[in-house]
Scaffold this motif. Structure first.
Motif, short mmCIF file in Angstrom:
data_model
loop_
_atom_site.label_atom_id
_atom_site.label_comp_id
_atom_site.label_asym_id
_atom_site.label_seq_id
_atom_site.Cartn_x
_atom_site.Cartn_y
_atom_site.Cartn_z
N LEU A 34 -7.89 9.06 -4.39
CA LEU A 34 -8.90 8.15 -3.86
C LEU A 34 -9.07 6.98 -4.82
N GLU A 35 -8.94 5.76 -4.32
CA GLU A 35 -9.10 4.57 -5.14
C GLU A 35 -10.51 3.99 -5.03
N SER A 36 -11.02 3.89 -3.79
CA SER A 36 -12.36 3.32 -3.62
C SER A 36 -12.88 3.66 -2.23
N SER A 45 -4.25 6.16 -2.27
CA SER A 45 -2.94 5.77 -2.79
C SER A 45 -2.06 6.99 -2.95
N VAL A 46 -0.74 6.77 -2.86
CA VAL A 46 0.28 7.79 -3.10
C VAL A 46 1.34 7.20 -4.03
N PRO A 47 2.15 8.04 -4.68
CA PRO A 47 3.08 7.51 -5.69
C PRO A 47 4.35 6.89 -5.15
N THR A 48 4.74 7.16 -3.88
CA THR A 48 6.02 6.65 -3.38
C THR A 48 5.88 6.09 -1.98
N ARG A 49 6.83 5.22 -1.62
CA ARG A 49 6.86 4.67 -0.27
C ARG A 49 7.15 5.72 0.77
N PHE A 50 7.95 6.70 0.38
CA PHE A 50 8.30 7.74 1.34
C PHE A 50 7.07 8.51 1.79
N LEU A 51 6.24 8.88 0.83
CA LEU A 51 5.00 9.58 1.18
C LEU A 51 4.11 8.71 2.05
N LYS A 52 3.99 7.45 1.67
CA LYS A 52 3.14 6.54 2.44
C LYS A 52 3.62 6.44 3.89
N SER A 53 4.93 6.27 4.05
CA SER A 53 5.49 6.13 5.39
C SER A 53 5.26 7.38 6.22
N TRP A 54 5.52 8.53 5.61
CA TRP A 54 5.42 9.79 6.35
C TRP A 54 3.98 10.07 6.76
N ILE A 55 3.04 9.85 5.85
CA ILE A 55 1.64 10.11 6.16
C ILE A 55 1.16 9.17 7.26
N GLN A 56 1.54 7.88 7.16
CA GLN A 56 1.14 6.93 8.19
C GLN A 56 1.69 7.31 9.56
N ALA A 57 2.93 7.80 9.57
CA ALA A 57 3.57 8.08 10.85
C ALA A 57 3.08 9.38 11.48
N ARG A 76 -11.65 3.05 9.01
CA ARG A 76 -10.37 2.52 8.53
C ARG A 76 -9.99 3.21 7.23
N VAL A 77 -8.71 3.54 7.12
CA VAL A 77 -8.16 4.09 5.88
C VAL A 77 -7.00 3.21 5.45
N ASP A 78 -7.08 2.67 4.23
CA ASP A 78 -6.00 1.86 3.66
C ASP A 78 -5.17 2.75 2.74
N LEU A 79 -3.86 2.75 2.95
CA LEU A 79 -2.95 3.58 2.15
C LEU A 79 -1.95 2.69 1.45
N THR A 80 -1.88 2.78 0.13
CA THR A 80 -0.95 1.96 -0.65
C THR A 80 -0.13 2.83 -1.58
N VAL A 81 0.92 2.22 -2.13
CA VAL A 81 1.73 2.88 -3.15
C VAL A 81 1.25 2.41 -4.51
N ARG A 82 0.81 3.31 -5.34
CA ARG A 82 0.29 2.91 -6.64
C ARG A 82 1.43 2.65 -7.62
N THR A 83 1.23 1.68 -8.48
CA THR A 83 2.23 1.30 -9.48
C THR A 83 1.94 2.03 -10.78
N PRO A 84 2.97 2.58 -11.46
CA PRO A 84 2.73 3.26 -12.74
C PRO A 84 2.06 2.34 -13.74
N ALA A 91 2.96 -5.02 -9.86
CA ALA A 91 2.86 -5.81 -8.63
C ALA A 91 1.87 -5.15 -7.70
N LYS A 92 0.95 -5.91 -7.17
CA LYS A 92 -0.04 -5.37 -6.26
C LYS A 92 0.50 -5.35 -4.86
N GLU A 93 0.35 -4.23 -4.23
CA GLU A 93 0.84 -4.07 -2.86
C GLU A 93 -0.29 -4.27 -1.88
N THR A 94 -0.02 -5.04 -0.86
CA THR A 94 -1.03 -5.23 0.18
C THR A 94 -1.22 -3.95 0.95
#
Length: 476
Positions: A34-36, A45-57, A76-84, A91-94
């Protein structure tokens, strides 16, 4: 994050764990943070794009409903990939929103059901799965069809126009051609067309991107998500397969290929050579690739080159209305620039730049001066081992199966050695590959044959003339 928000998040995770089960929760949600929390939205947020894609789908509704059980006002739920954090300049992801609105009943009261809709254009969905970048210019509308690419174009259109649930006519579709003949254009056109207004998921990957994604997933111990994300694709498009390297990567590609084909999903592949010539790939992969529709895109004829030039000029005029190339210049370019389509596009770019920067009209003299380095000698014909075997068998009145057999009679041994010698001198195939293509022989057998014929042609005039005649037949 406040203690109250942390408590809510713990309760939401508990609800989610109960809803999806322990195994699914551990695989997909254990590393979600949880970010905010705002008034009507939550940022996770999740650590990888793969997780983000799968959860969204697959789990957008579940995540939202679990939050709404704690906070009914959340829509509304915003899901992003967090950067180490160790990155110097992250880089901030929209955020990719999961926008959920209450469906209204006729009398104005909210319905109990909630509907999740991922709001993202084709390119965003594509990027979320780790896809390679797409060029918006490479569509079917800008692809120029000619005799050398008609079949490849028709097959690609057939794939692009299919719908989820349709039976797959040919799988995989394998397109091969030399550099700059339109393979990538067709593959990206399939991706754009398949993702536009279709419920299917079409993913375009270069072989390099596939390797990078697999290695990155292994490093982050997230290979399961990588595999599941790929195997959830309806149409997988792989470009430049000849660059696929590494045993583990090739094994994963083989498993993915088999899983998609067995599930009735479409696979489209491009490479610079036919499946049988991909020496670095496992035999099982080559066999599976050859079992689909294999289409070669030939060299560009003069009419097709002229059509490509006119297409590129029309595209340039969309931004430079006064740009004009006389027919005489077009004919000259189509006749002399024969190597590939990229050279033709480069020629148009040069003429456009010279015309605009120097404020001069395009003339034949200018064209001859500007594109002289693009006029290359004609490439020698690409000779295949199968062609060599066929021509040699005909010359010596034996069958091709004799050349591949274990027979050791004199009337077969000499033609077989000549064919191996020609394969080594006229192709880029390695000794092990040549041996494999001659009935699975060892590379030392091929080396012995090559040295034997080399020694004989220096002494035997008749054999030397036979070998030269065979070379001429193959190169014509």
């Amino acid at each position: 994050m406040s203690d109250m928000e942390q408590d809510r998040w713990s309760r939401v995770k508990g609800r989610l764990r109960t809803s999806v089960g322990e195994d699914v929760y551990t695989s997909w949600f254990a590393r979600m943070d949880l970010e905010s929390v705002q008034q009507e939205s939550v940022h996770l947020s999740v650590p990888t794009r793969f997780l983000k894609s799968w959860i969204q789908a697959h789990y957008a509704d579940r995540v939202l409903s679990c939050w709404q059980a704690e906070m009914p006002e959340v829509h509304r739920v915003d899901l992003t990939v967090r950067t180490p954090m160790r990155c110097a300049a992250p880089a901030k992801e929209t955020p990719a929103p999961i926008d959920v609105r209450r469906a209204e009943r006729p009398e104005g009261r909210p319905a109990p059901e909630l509907r999740a809709t991922a709001i993202a254009p084709v390119s965003a969905n594509h990027d979320a799965l780790g896809g390679s970048p797409l060029d918006p210019r490479l569509t079917f509308g800008s692809f120029v069809v000619g005799r050398s690419n008609t079949l490849a174009h028709a097959a690609a259109r057939q794939v692009a126009e299919g719908r989820r649930g349709d039976s797959v006519m040919f799988n995989p579709l394998y397109i091969h051609a030399g550099v700059g003949l339109g393979k990538t254009h067709l593959l990206q056109a399939v991706t754009w067309a398949g993702n536009s207004g279709s419920e299917r998921k079409v993913l375009y990957l270069t072989a390099e991107k596939f390797m990078y994604g697999f290695v990155a997933a292994l490093k982050t111990q997230n290979s399961l998500a990588f595999k599941e994300a790929l195997r959830g694709i309806d149409v997988l498009v792989i470009d430049d397969l000849q660059f696929l390297q590494g045993k583990s990567t090739q094994a994963e590609f083989c498993h993915t290929l088999n899983a998609l084909i067995d599930a009735g999903r479409q696979v489209v592949i491009a490479a610079d050579r036919p499946p049988s010539d991909l020496e670095s790939l496992d035999d099982r992969v080559r066999s599976r690739l050859a079992g689909g529709l294999v289409v070669e895109m030939g060299s560009l004829g003069e009419d097709l080159r002229l059509g490509i030039l006119k297409s590129r000029i029309a595209a340039a005029r969309a931004h430079h209305a006064s740009f004009d190339v006389p027919e005489l210049v077009l004919d000259y370019l189509a006749r002399t620039i024969t190597h590939n389509g990229r050279d033709l596009e480069g020629a148009i770019n040069r003429l456009l730049a010279h015309s605009k920067l120097n404020a001069q009209p395009v003339t034949l003299e200018m064209a001859e001066r500007e594109v002289r380095d693009l006029i290359r000698p004609q490439e020698p014909k690409r000779i295949r081992i199968e062609d060599i075997q066929r021509v040699v068998a005909r010359q010596y009145n034996v069958s091709r199966s004799d050349l591949l057999s274990s027979r050791r009679t004199a009337n077969v041994v000499r033609p077989r050695q000549v064919a191996m010698y020609l394969a080594k001198t006229l192709t880029l195939r390695s000794l092990p590959e040549i041996g494999r293509r001659f009935g699975g022989r060892d590379h030392t057998t091929v080396l012995h044959a090559v040295r034997k014929i080399e020694a004989l042609v220096s002494k035997d005039v008749a054999l030397s003339e036979e070998v030269e005649s065979l070379k001429r037949q193959l190169q014509e």
